[in-house]
Design a protein around this motif. Sequence first.
Motif, PDB file in Angstrom:
ATOM      1  N   UNK A   3       5.167   3.288  -5.440  1.00 15.23           N
ATOM      2  CA  UNK A   3       5.021   1.913  -5.914  1.00 15.23           C
ATOM      3  C   UNK A   3       6.279   1.408  -6.619  1.00 15.23           C
ATOM      4  N   UNK A   4       6.970   2.297  -7.369  1.00 21.15           N
ATOM      5  CA  UNK A   4       8.154   1.860  -8.106  1.00 21.15           C
ATOM      6  C   UNK A   4       9.273   1.448  -7.157  1.00 21.15           C
ATOM      7  N   UNK A   5       9.494   2.250  -6.088  1.00 18.85           N
ATOM      8  CA  UNK A   5      10.554   1.908  -5.128  1.00 18.85           C
ATOM      9  C   UNK A   5      10.250   0.587  -4.419  1.00 18.85           C
ATOM     10  N   UNK A   6       8.980   0.383  -4.081  1.00 21.88           N
ATOM     11  CA  UNK A   6       8.603  -0.881  -3.426  1.00 21.88           C
ATOM     12  C   UNK A   6       8.837  -2.064  -4.365  1.00 21.88           C
ATOM     13  N   UNK A   7       8.422  -1.903  -5.607  1.00 15.39           N
ATOM     14  CA  UNK A   7       8.612  -2.988  -6.575  1.00 15.39           C
ATOM     15  C   UNK A   7      10.095  -3.255  -6.816  1.00 15.39           C
ATOM     16  N   UNK A   8      10.920  -2.199  -6.801  1.00 14.77           N
ATOM     17  CA  UNK A   8      12.364  -2.373  -6.978  1.00 14.77           C
ATOM     18  C   UNK A   8      12.971  -3.162  -5.813  1.00 14.77           C
ATOM     19  N   UNK A   9      12.534  -2.841  -4.603  1.00 19.46           N
ATOM     20  CA  UNK A   9      13.022  -3.570  -3.423  1.00 19.46           C
ATOM     21  C   UNK A   9      12.590  -5.034  -3.467  1.00 19.46           C
ATOM     22  N   UNK A  86       0.342 -15.826  -0.072  1.00 12.12           N
ATOM     23  CA  UNK A  86       0.290 -15.396   1.333  1.00 12.12           C
ATOM     24  C   UNK A  86       0.837 -13.982   1.504  1.00 12.12           C
ATOM     25  N   UNK A  87       1.858 -13.648   0.712  1.00 15.46           N
ATOM     26  CA  UNK A  87       2.441 -12.308   0.786  1.00 15.46           C
ATOM     27  C   UNK A  87       1.408 -11.252   0.404  1.00 15.46           C
ATOM     28  N   UNK A  88       0.616 -11.558  -0.618  1.00 20.90           N
ATOM     29  CA  UNK A  88      -0.439 -10.621  -1.034  1.00 20.90           C
ATOM     30  C   UNK A  88      -1.467 -10.459   0.091  1.00 20.90           C
ATOM     31  N   UNK A  89      -1.830 -11.577   0.730  1.00 21.71           N
ATOM     32  CA  UNK A  89      -2.776 -11.520   1.844  1.00 21.71           C
ATOM     33  C   UNK A  89      -2.244 -10.705   3.008  1.00 21.71           C
ATOM     34  N   UNK A  90      -0.948 -10.813   3.274  1.00 24.65           N
ATOM     35  CA  UNK A  90      -0.337 -10.031   4.364  1.00 24.65           C
ATOM     36  C   UNK A  90      -0.444  -8.540   4.085  1.00 24.65           C
ATOM     37  N   UNK A  91      -0.157  -8.147   2.823  1.00 25.95           N
ATOM     38  CA  UNK A  91      -0.270  -6.719   2.470  1.00 25.95           C
ATOM     39  C   UNK A  91      -1.699  -6.229   2.624  1.00 25.95           C
ATOM     40  N   UNK A  92      -2.668  -7.082   2.283  1.00 24.78           N
ATOM     41  CA  UNK A  92      -4.068  -6.692   2.425  1.00 24.78           C
ATOM     42  C   UNK A  92      -4.451  -6.531   3.889  1.00 24.78           C
ATOM     43  N   UNK A  93      -3.919  -7.439   4.750  1.00 26.58           N
ATOM     44  CA  UNK A  93      -4.180  -7.324   6.188  1.00 26.58           C
ATOM     45  C   UNK A  93      -3.611  -6.025   6.764  1.00 26.58           C
ATOM     46  N   UNK A  94      -2.537  -5.549   6.142  1.00 24.50           N
ATOM     47  CA  UNK A  94      -1.907  -4.299   6.586  1.00 24.50           C
ATOM     48  C   UNK A  94      -2.681  -3.071   6.123  1.00 24.50           C
ATOM     49  N   UNK A  95      -3.731  -3.300   5.302  1.00 26.53           N
ATOM     50  CA  UNK A  95      -4.569  -2.188   4.876  1.00 26.53           C
ATOM     51  C   UNK A  95      -4.157  -1.550   3.568  1.00 26.53           C
ATOM     52  N   UNK A  99      -5.410  -2.129  -5.466  1.00 25.26           N
ATOM     53  CA  UNK A  99      -4.899  -1.491  -6.680  1.00 25.26           C
ATOM     54  C   UNK A  99      -3.416  -1.169  -6.553  1.00 25.26           C
ATOM     55  N   UNK A 100      -2.973  -0.737  -5.354  1.00 24.07           N
ATOM     56  CA  UNK A 100      -1.554  -0.419  -5.170  1.00 24.07           C
ATOM     57  C   UNK A 100      -0.709  -1.684  -5.148  1.00 24.07           C
ATOM     58  N   UNK A 101      -1.239  -2.745  -4.494  1.00 23.83           N
ATOM     59  CA  UNK A 101      -0.509  -4.025  -4.489  1.00 23.83           C
ATOM     60  C   UNK A 101      -0.372  -4.545  -5.925  1.00 23.83           C
ATOM     61  N   UNK A 171      -1.692  -8.348 -16.785  1.00 26.99           N
ATOM     62  CA  UNK A 171      -2.268  -9.594 -16.275  1.00 26.99           C
ATOM     63  C   UNK A 171      -2.030  -9.721 -14.765  1.00 26.99           C
ATOM     64  N   UNK A 172      -0.804  -9.451 -14.316  1.00 22.61           N
ATOM     65  CA  UNK A 172      -0.495  -9.533 -12.881  1.00 22.61           C
ATOM     66  C   UNK A 172      -1.289  -8.507 -12.081  1.00 22.61           C
ATOM     67  N   UNK A 173      -1.445  -7.326 -12.643  1.00 23.22           N
ATOM     68  CA  UNK A 173      -2.218  -6.289 -11.947  1.00 23.22           C
ATOM     69  C   UNK A 173      -3.660  -6.741 -11.760  1.00 23.22           C
ATOM     70  N   UNK A 174      -4.253  -7.293 -12.813  1.00 19.51           N
ATOM     71  CA  UNK A 174      -5.654  -7.730 -12.736  1.00 19.51           C
ATOM     72  C   UNK A 174      -5.821  -8.888 -11.758  1.00 19.51           C
TER      73      UNK A 174
END
Length: 650
Positions: A3-9, A86-95, A99-101, A171-174
């Motif tokens: 998760x940290x590497x993804x968030x850094x990118x 929309x970006x969040x929805x795309x990640x959800x569509x990818x499965x 919680x990780x998003x 807050x963002x996580x929730x």
Amino acid sequence: MNAFKISWLLFKNNLKLYQFYLMVLILTTAIYYNFLAVNFNPYLEVLNEQYVFAKVASSLCSIILFLTVFSFMFHANNFFYKLRYKEIGTYMLMGIPGSKIGTVFALESILLGGTAVIIGLPLGLLFSKLFFMLLSKAMILDTQIPFYIPLKAIGTLLLILAFIILLMGIKNYRMVRRSKLIEILNAVKKEQRLPKIRWIGGIAGVVCIAVAYYLALNILDLPFNLPIDFFQTSILILILICCGTYFFFGSFLAIVLNALIQKKKVIYKKSRLISFGNTLFRLGTHYRSLSMTAILCAATLAAFSGSLALKYFADTNTAVEAPYSITYYDQDEVTNQKIRALIQTSPHQILAEHESHFLTGNVSYNNGKGEHTETCLITSFSEVKKSLMIIWPENYQQILKEIELDDNETVSILHSNLVFSGVSYIGQDFVIQGRDYNLKKVMKVPFIGELEGIGHNDTYIVTDNQYNELKEDGKEMTLYGINITDPEDSMSLVKKIAGVMKNPSDNLNSYAGQYQYKYYLIGAFYFMGLVMAVVFMISTFSTMYFKILSDAILDREQYKILMKIGVTEQEIAKSIYTQVGIAFILPVLLGILHGTMAIKALESCIHYQFTGSILTGVGVLLLAMTGFYLFICKKYRDMVVKRWENHESF
């Protein structure tokens, strides 16, 4: 990939998107550090009384800045969340699990806040010397403040910002964790609806604001004899303003815009239908941002104009506290001659001399808790006239018109060291030396000044006839006033005069002493108030920036369709200027009214007129807002006319 590497990118890829947000956080961090550094600088502690004033001002500004930073980050994070829906929805569509998003987005916001601290703290350290130089200049300190890095200030800053950043991450996580794919998909297709017309809320908003304004203008003379003091009234005004602003944009504005849309002659002119329609449709979701913008705008004006008002008060009230360069009383003729001899042998020259006469006595009145009796000074209309002709030759005629009296009336000159007055007794009956008088007016003008022995008593002006009658039963006293050249630099002369007087601590006053003391007190609040005005201005800009560009994202497809059916780019530009103008003008104008009422309430308490400070503050605010309006219109136009991908760096 964890998760940290993804968030850094994601953080690196969206850095251009965050640049305005980062700039505000970096600047705020630098300012916040310097406010905290005032409380932990050992070189300031040796200044004793002056340090207390600076510490109180910095502590108050630190609390306000904390609330401002928290509010700004809260609204900015909501904007970024909506922007990347929309970006969040795309990640959800990818499965990818929610919680990780959520963890990725939380870490990204923490990286963003951490970057602001890493850059902002060294920037604050770099400019701390300049900050303290300006502070010492505002307080007219003769001491040079060396460069010093207080570790306690750094630790406190890191703890406060870490708390806020961690809270925003949670807050963002929730928010992401609670997002559902079906809601995201429906949000894309969701049609905008007109806000509900709430007449009760709209009327309540206008009534709350009107009542708050009335209380602010009559803060010392409340209607219906309301049993609340000054501070309780101030809190009530603040609550009414916040609630009224909320209902104004949430309900009343919808009523007005809906009525305008019904008028075909008004709305079908040029591109007004598009502008007014977009604004009305967005009110359901944007009224909170508009309310926050108006309140921040009011805070900006109040901080800036209030600081100028304090500076004006310091300059003007010094003359009230020290009417003459050198003031003394209760001295014999031999001492008077010695004082004149010392002045004649000094580098200073005598410009004017004057003797004022007054009586000491007792005054009784009802202070709201019962009959109250205190010591007072009594003088005549003619004595005040002769004194003002020397002290305030440019203003004395206007003042004399205001204090014209009948034999049964009196005017109170408040004692000079009174800064705030939370009550008003105008119109009440006063008993002075056994005689009944009606209090006509309360004012602050130079007469006695800040003399320890008698300067803490109010002075009551009566007619010459009344004064002559009172003088028969009392002992008349004489106040000696001498004006000299360069009074600000006369402290050494004042000390020599004190050496030949009896009881100089009670009987001697000087312009030089009052001038320095007043700037110790006011200077810190004046300087830090200006800094806070800058912070509030930036917060106002950022709130409007995120709100208006959120609209641009939603309007982009709409304007593209309009261009395809024949609407020209010039017509779209006019529509944009009108729509953005509505979002600017209404909060700014309401904020200016709120801020003006705050200064008017301050006028009532300090008994000074700050019209010049208000007009200067309004002029600077309008100038800054005009520049920002043109800037944001250009960004908005680029975003809706050109491709969004080419304008990520807004």
